[in-house]
Design a protein around this motif. Structure first.
Motif, PDB file in Angstrom:
ATOM      1  N   SER A  87       0.847  -1.188   0.000  1.00  0.00           N
ATOM      2  CA  SER A  87       0.000   0.000   0.000  1.00  0.00           C
ATOM      3  C   SER A  87       0.883   1.239   0.000  1.00  0.00           C
ATOM      4  O   SER A  87       2.088   1.168   0.254  1.00  0.00           O
ATOM      5  N   GLY A  88       0.267   2.356  -0.289  1.00  0.00           N
ATOM      6  CA  GLY A  88       1.007   3.612  -0.288  1.00  0.00           C
ATOM      7  C   GLY A  88       0.115   4.767  -0.664  1.00  0.00           C
ATOM      8  O   GLY A  88      -1.091   4.606  -0.864  1.00  0.00           O
ATOM      9  N   SER A  89       0.721   5.935  -0.750  1.00  0.00           N
ATOM     10  CA  SER A  89      -0.016   7.113  -1.192  1.00  0.00           C
ATOM     11  C   SER A  89       0.925   8.011  -1.982  1.00  0.00           C
ATOM     12  O   SER A  89       2.150   7.950  -1.826  1.00  0.00           O
ATOM     13  N   ILE A  90       0.324   8.816  -2.839  1.00  0.00           N
ATOM     14  CA  ILE A  90       1.069   9.722  -3.695  1.00  0.00           C
ATOM     15  C   ILE A  90       0.576  11.136  -3.439  1.00  0.00           C
ATOM     16  O   ILE A  90      -0.625  11.404  -3.535  1.00  0.00           O
ATOM     17  N   LYS A 103       4.788   8.513 -12.126  1.00  0.00           N
ATOM     18  CA  LYS A 103       5.289   8.236 -10.775  1.00  0.00           C
ATOM     19  C   LYS A 103       5.519   6.739 -10.612  1.00  0.00           C
ATOM     20  O   LYS A 103       4.601   5.942 -10.762  1.00  0.00           O
ATOM     21  N   THR A 104       6.762   6.360 -10.306  1.00  0.00           N
ATOM     22  CA  THR A 104       7.081   4.983  -9.944  1.00  0.00           C
ATOM     23  C   THR A 104       7.285   4.968  -8.442  1.00  0.00           C
ATOM     24  O   THR A 104       8.152   5.663  -7.926  1.00  0.00           O
ATOM     25  N   HIS A 105       6.452   4.215  -7.773  1.00  0.00           N
ATOM     26  CA  HIS A 105       6.437   4.192  -6.304  1.00  0.00           C
ATOM     27  C   HIS A 105       7.071   2.883  -5.827  1.00  0.00           C
ATOM     28  O   HIS A 105       6.625   1.799  -6.190  1.00  0.00           O
ATOM     29  N   GLU A 106       8.130   2.995  -5.032  1.00  0.00           N
ATOM     30  CA  GLU A 106       8.775   1.811  -4.478  1.00  0.00           C
ATOM     31  C   GLU A 106       7.942   1.269  -3.324  1.00  0.00           C
ATOM     32  O   GLU A 106       7.512   2.024  -2.453  1.00  0.00           O
ATOM     33  N   LEU A 107       7.709  -0.026  -3.335  1.00  0.00           N
ATOM     34  CA  LEU A 107       6.898  -0.690  -2.310  1.00  0.00           C
ATOM     35  C   LEU A 107       7.834  -1.328  -1.291  1.00  0.00           C
ATOM     36  O   LEU A 107       8.681  -2.143  -1.651  1.00  0.00           O
ATOM     37  N   HIS A 109       8.492  -2.559   3.137  1.00  0.00           N
ATOM     38  CA  HIS A 109       7.988  -2.830   4.484  1.00  0.00           C
ATOM     39  C   HIS A 109       9.194  -2.877   5.425  1.00  0.00           C
ATOM     40  O   HIS A 109      10.325  -2.648   5.000  1.00  0.00           O
ATOM     41  N   ASN A 110       8.974  -3.148   6.685  1.00  0.00           N
ATOM     42  CA  ASN A 110      10.044  -3.126   7.695  1.00  0.00           C
ATOM     43  C   ASN A 110      10.772  -1.782   7.690  1.00  0.00           C
ATOM     44  O   ASN A 110      11.992  -1.712   7.566  1.00  0.00           O
ATOM     45  N   LEU A 111       9.991  -0.699   7.795  1.00  0.00           N
ATOM     46  CA  LEU A 111      10.514   0.671   7.820  1.00  0.00           C
ATOM     47  C   LEU A 111      11.352   1.009   6.591  1.00  0.00           C
ATOM     48  O   LEU A 111      12.288   1.793   6.648  1.00  0.00           O
ATOM     49  N   GLY A 112      11.022   0.382   5.471  1.00  0.00           N
ATOM     50  CA  GLY A 112      11.711   0.681   4.227  1.00  0.00           C
ATOM     51  C   GLY A 112      12.938  -0.172   3.956  1.00  0.00           C
ATOM     52  O   GLY A 112      13.610   0.000   2.943  1.00  0.00           O
ATOM     53  N   PHE A 113      13.269  -1.100   4.839  1.00  0.00           N
ATOM     54  CA  PHE A 113      14.460  -1.922   4.655  1.00  0.00           C
ATOM     55  C   PHE A 113      14.237  -3.115   3.735  1.00  0.00           C
ATOM     56  O   PHE A 113      15.182  -3.690   3.221  1.00  0.00           O
ATOM     57  N   SER A 114      12.983  -3.531   3.548  1.00  0.00           N
ATOM     58  CA  SER A 114      12.677  -4.657   2.670  1.00  0.00           C
ATOM     59  C   SER A 114      11.855  -4.165   1.489  1.00  0.00           C
ATOM     60  O   SER A 114      10.895  -3.420   1.663  1.00  0.00           O
ATOM     61  N   LYS A 115      12.240  -4.590   0.300  1.00  0.00           N
ATOM     62  CA  LYS A 115      11.561  -4.134  -0.905  1.00  0.00           C
ATOM     63  C   LYS A 115      10.552  -5.172  -1.392  1.00  0.00           C
ATOM     64  O   LYS A 115      10.821  -6.364  -1.367  1.00  0.00           O
ATOM     65  N   ASP A 116       9.395  -4.684  -1.822  1.00  0.00           N
ATOM     66  CA  ASP A 116       8.323  -5.540  -2.340  1.00  0.00           C
ATOM     67  C   ASP A 116       7.972  -5.182  -3.766  1.00  0.00           C
ATOM     68  O   ASP A 116       6.859  -5.391  -4.202  1.00  0.00           O
ATOM     69  N   GLY A 117       8.894  -4.594  -4.508  1.00  0.00           N
ATOM     70  CA  GLY A 117       8.653  -4.246  -5.894  1.00  0.00           C
ATOM     71  C   GLY A 117       8.348  -2.771  -6.083  1.00  0.00           C
ATOM     72  O   GLY A 117       8.546  -1.948  -5.184  1.00  0.00           O
ATOM     73  N   VAL A 118       7.838  -2.445  -7.271  1.00  0.00           N
ATOM     74  CA  VAL A 118       7.474  -1.072  -7.621  1.00  0.00           C
ATOM     75  C   VAL A 118       6.157  -1.082  -8.384  1.00  0.00           C
ATOM     76  O   VAL A 118       5.791  -2.081  -9.002  1.00  0.00           O
ATOM     77  N   ILE A 119       5.454   0.048  -8.342  1.00  0.00           N
ATOM     78  CA  ILE A 119       4.241   0.243  -9.140  1.00  0.00           C
ATOM     79  C   ILE A 119       4.372   1.583  -9.852  1.00  0.00           C
ATOM     80  O   ILE A 119       4.913   2.541  -9.288  1.00  0.00           O
TER      81      ILE A 119
END
Length: 129
Positions: A87-90, A103-107, A109-119
Motif C-alpha cells: 500500500s502507499g499514497s502519492i 510516478k514509480t512508487h517503491e513498495l 515494508h520493515n521501515l523501508g528496509f525490505s523491498k516488495d517491488g514497484v508500481i
C-alpha cells in the motif's frame, strides 16, 4: 483550493511479493482519494509483474493524496479474504502544479528496509474553469 479532474493510469507493477503458497499472486489495485470514490483495476492472474494500463478519473474538490492498496485476489472458496501485498499514497502537489506526472512508487515494508517491488502510475490533472 484545487478543483478539477484527476486522471490516473495504473500502468504496471514489477517484483510484487508472492502471497500464495502454490502458484503466483493474482494482483489488483484499489485506488481512492481521502476515503472517497474507491475504484479498482481488474485482477491479473498468476503474475508478480502485472501490466494493467487501466484509466480512472477522480473529481478533485480538496483532496491532495491518491491512496492505493495492491491486493492478491484469493479463490472464491476462501470467501473473499484477499491478502494485502502493498500500500502507499502519492502526494498530488506536483501533478496539480505541472499538469502531469509519471510516478514509480517503491513498495517497502520493515521501515523501508525490505523491498516488495514497484508500481508505476501516470497522472494528469485538468483544473476546473
Amino acid at each position: 483550493m484545487t478543483k478539477g479532474t484527476l486522471t490516473v493510469i495504473v500502468v504496471s507493477a514489477k517484483g510484487l511479493k508472492n502471497a500464495d503458497d502454490v502458484g503466483k499472486s493474482d494482483p489488483y489495485v484499489r485506488l481512492w482519494l481521502d476515503d472517497v470514490d474507491s475504484q479498482r483495476t481488474t485482477t491479473k492472474v498468476g503474475t508478480l509483474d502485472p501490466i494493467w494500463n487501466e484509466t480512472f478519473k477522480f473529481p478533485i474538490t480538496h483532496q491532495n493524496k491518491l491512496h492505493f492498496k495492491i491486493w492478491d485476489s484469493d479463490a472464491p472458496e476462501k470467501e473473499g479474504k484477499d491478502d494485502k501485498l502493498a500500500s502507499g499514497s502519492i502526494d498530488l502537489k506536483n501533478v496539480f502544479e505541472k499538469g502531469s506526472e509519471e510516478k514509480t512508487h517503491e513498495l517497502t515494508h520493515n521501515l523501508g528496509f525490505s523491498k516488495d517491488g514497484v508500481i508505476t502510475f501516470k497522472l494528469t490533472f485538468a483544473p476546473s474553469a
